[in-house]
Design a protein around this motif. Structure first.
Motif, PDB file in Angstrom:
ATOM      1  N   ALA A   1       9.906  -1.641  -6.895  1.00 21.25           N
ATOM      2  CA  ALA A   1      10.616  -2.148  -8.071  1.00 21.25           C
ATOM      3  C   ALA A   1      10.205  -1.375  -9.320  1.00 21.25           C
ATOM      4  O   ALA A   1      11.017  -1.153 -10.228  1.00 21.25           O
ATOM      5  CB  ALA A   1      10.323  -3.635  -8.252  1.00 21.25           C
ATOM      6  N   ALA A   2       8.950  -0.925  -9.350  1.00 22.97           N
ATOM      7  CA  ALA A   2       8.438  -0.216 -10.530  1.00 22.97           C
ATOM      8  C   ALA A   2       8.921   1.232 -10.608  1.00 22.97           C
ATOM      9  O   ALA A   2       8.957   1.811 -11.694  1.00 22.97           O
ATOM     10  CB  ALA A   2       6.911  -0.248 -10.534  1.00 22.97           C
TER      11      ALA A   2
ATOM     12  N   THR B   1      -2.469  -0.580  -5.087  1.00 21.80           N
ATOM     13  CA  THR B   1      -2.991  -0.038  -3.826  1.00 21.80           C
ATOM     14  C   THR B   1      -4.513  -0.025  -3.837  1.00 21.80           C
ATOM     15  O   THR B   1      -5.163  -0.461  -2.878  1.00 21.80           O
ATOM     16  CB  THR B   1      -2.454   1.386  -3.597  1.00 21.80           C
ATOM     17  N   ILE B   2      -5.095   0.460  -4.928  1.00 27.26           N
ATOM     18  CA  ILE B   2      -6.549   0.531  -5.039  1.00 27.26           C
ATOM     19  C   ILE B   2      -7.166  -0.862  -4.981  1.00 27.26           C
ATOM     20  O   ILE B   2      -8.140  -1.098  -4.257  1.00 27.26           O
ATOM     21  CB  ILE B   2      -6.947   1.254  -6.349  1.00 27.26           C
ATOM     22  N   SER B   3      -6.594  -1.804  -5.723  1.00 25.38           N
ATOM     23  CA  SER B   3      -7.173  -3.157  -5.773  1.00 25.38           C
ATOM     24  C   SER B   3      -7.082  -3.853  -4.411  1.00 25.38           C
ATOM     25  O   SER B   3      -8.019  -4.550  -4.005  1.00 25.38           O
ATOM     26  CB  SER B   3      -6.480  -3.996  -6.849  1.00 25.38           C
TER      27      SER B   3
ATOM     28  N   ILE C   1       0.860  -1.185   0.000  1.00 25.92           N
ATOM     29  CA  ILE C   1       0.000   0.000   0.000  1.00 25.92           C
ATOM     30  C   ILE C   1       0.893   1.231   0.000  1.00 25.92           C
ATOM     31  O   ILE C   1       1.758   1.370   0.884  1.00 25.92           O
ATOM     32  CB  ILE C   1      -0.916   0.031   1.250  1.00 25.92           C
ATOM     33  N   LEU C   2       0.741   2.101  -0.977  1.00 27.43           N
ATOM     34  CA  LEU C   2       1.555   3.310  -1.041  1.00 27.43           C
ATOM     35  C   LEU C   2       1.337   4.177   0.196  1.00 27.43           C
ATOM     36  O   LEU C   2       0.206   4.385   0.635  1.00 27.43           O
ATOM     37  CB  LEU C   2       1.218   4.101  -2.302  1.00 27.43           C
ATOM     38  N   GLY C   3       2.429   4.683   0.736  1.00 24.88           N
ATOM     39  CA  GLY C   3       2.366   5.439   1.983  1.00 24.88           C
ATOM     40  C   GLY C   3       2.475   6.938   1.808  1.00 24.88           C
ATOM     41  O   GLY C   3       1.842   7.527   0.923  1.00 24.88           O
TER      42      GLY C   3
ATOM     43  N   ALA D   1       4.810   4.922  -9.875  1.00 27.78           N
ATOM     44  CA  ALA D   1       4.378   4.145 -11.039  1.00 27.78           C
ATOM     45  C   ALA D   1       2.871   3.906 -10.971  1.00 27.78           C
ATOM     46  O   ALA D   1       2.330   3.593  -9.905  1.00 27.78           O
ATOM     47  CB  ALA D   1       5.111   2.813 -11.088  1.00 27.78           C
ATOM     48  N   LYS D   2       2.194   4.049 -12.098  1.00 24.25           N
ATOM     49  CA  LYS D   2       0.746   3.848 -12.146  1.00 24.25           C
ATOM     50  C   LYS D   2       0.368   2.454 -11.640  1.00 24.25           C
ATOM     51  O   LYS D   2      -0.641   2.282 -10.955  1.00 24.25           O
ATOM     52  CB  LYS D   2       0.235   4.040 -13.576  1.00 24.25           C
ATOM     53  N   GLU D   3       1.183   1.461 -11.957  1.00 21.87           N
ATOM     54  CA  GLU D   3       0.844   0.098 -11.541  1.00 21.87           C
ATOM     55  C   GLU D   3       0.824  -0.039 -10.015  1.00 21.87           C
ATOM     56  O   GLU D   3       0.074  -0.853  -9.464  1.00 21.87           O
ATOM     57  CB  GLU D   3       1.824  -0.902 -12.152  1.00 21.87           C
ATOM     58  N   ASP D   4       1.645   0.771  -9.325  1.00 25.65           N
ATOM     59  CA  ASP D   4       1.638   0.733  -7.865  1.00 25.65           C
ATOM     60  C   ASP D   4       0.379   1.392  -7.294  1.00 25.65           C
ATOM     61  O   ASP D   4      -0.135   0.950  -6.261  1.00 25.65           O
ATOM     62  CB  ASP D   4       2.884   1.427  -7.309  1.00 25.65           C
TER      63      ASP D   4
END
Length: 332
Positions: free
Chosen positions: A286-287, A304-306, A216-218, A297-300
């Motif tokens: 890593a991204a 987080t959302i998912s 989860i992005l902090g 990175a958008k994938e991160d």
């Protein structure tokens, strides 16, 4: 006569103009109120270095840095307009937006992108990989358990939560319970929680959730979208100065510690020293590795959302562009 008078008056006029400018430097400064996520810590060293080194001032900013009491409080303070720029967890921002239905705040940079949350156990516990948690006792408080991330970690790694005994420990006593061996493991931040346990007894290497598919992005830089629309250059200038502050802190961690302690003399100096040393390893995934400080990175964001939708009950429908816009960062 007129020419001689002009030769005498012109320098005085020039001096007067310079005196006015010198006496009123604030006219060129854009006042910016910044609220941190928590009481100032090592993660905030780049902000304080940018202030101390004059990077904000050089960018035309007069920055006031105020401590916070959690991401939720900072998100509310930004949303109400009490502050211009805030530091808060991007995951917390996503949950707040979906919970309220509001679409008024956005992140423009990510300061901690690799979640420090980890499985912490004592040396000799036999816990060295996720499946080892089965048959063991987890010590946690209700809030930490209900946020769903330990369940996400278990599911992502084929761990049967039904085979784990959950011991609820309120009031932050989980570390004490672990040291007393009343429980076999806890889930907290590898740094500083794991460090505090390790200071009392040897521990196994913490198992970071982020290394096992659950991240989860902090801490992120957040602003109101309406403020961003009218103060785009202010936000860009803030981020440029912040990146300079990060570079200065990385080059001189002892200097960063000194600056932070001067700004917050009541802080735990050794704790801050440890955070300054360890937080950099959580600044990229890593991204985003190799990208500029703050780039996400958008994938991160999507991950987080998912994760929040699946394990924390966040309602679906949020997209990455609604909570993150990296276009205000300097070009990589």
């Amino acid at each position: 006569m007129g020419l001689r008078m002009m030769r005498f008056i012109a320098p005085l006029l020039g001096c007067a103009a310079l005196s006015v400018l010198a006496a009123c430097p604030s006219l060129a400064q854009d006042k910016v109120k910044v609220r941190l996520a928590w009481v100032a810590g090592g993660v905030d060293a780049p902000i304080f270095m940018a202030a101390s080194k004059g990077y904000f001032k050089d960018a035309g900013l007069d920055v006031d840095i105020v401590d916070g009491n959690g991401s939720t409080g900072t998100i509310q303070a930004i949303g109400s307009g009490d502050f211009d720029i805030g530091i808060a967890g991007l995951g917390a921002l996503a949950q707040a937006q979906q919970g309220s239905g509001a679409d008024t705040i956005i992140a423009v940079a990510g300061l901690l992108q690799k979640d420090p949350t980890a499985i912490i156990s004592l040396k000799g516990s036999g816990i060295t990989k996720p499946k080892d948690l089965e048959g063991k006792r987890l010590g946690t408080d209700a809030g930490n358990f209900e946020d769903g991330m330990i369940k996400a970690f278990a599911e992502a790694n084929g761990v049967d939560m039904g085979k784990i005994e959950v011991v609820m420990i309120n009031g932050g006593g989980d570390r004490v319970a672990l040291l007393k061996r009343d429980v076999d493991f806890i889930n907290g931040w590898a740094n500083p929680d794991g460090d505090k346990v390790a200071a009392q007894a040897p521990i196994e290497p913490p198992m970071l959730f982020a290394d096992y598919g659950v991240n989860i992005l902090g801490s992120s830089v957040i602003v109101r979208k309406d403020y961003l629309s009218t103060h785009a250059e202010t936000v860009k200038s803030f981020l440029v100065a912040l990146q300079k502050g990060k570079a200065a802190a990385a080059a001189d961690p002892d200097g960063a510690l000194k600056v932070l302690m001067e700004a917050r003399p009541d802080s735990d100096e050794e704790g801050i020293r440890g955070e300054i040393a360890t937080m950099p390893k959580y600044e990229h995934t890593a991204a985003s590795e190799g990208k500029a400080y703050g780039w996400i990175a958008k994938e991160d964001v999507d991950l987080t959302i998912s994760l929040l939708e699946k394990y924390s009950g966040m309602k679906p429908g949020l997209t990455s562009d609604k909570i993150y816009d990296g276009s205000y960062l300097p070009a990589n």
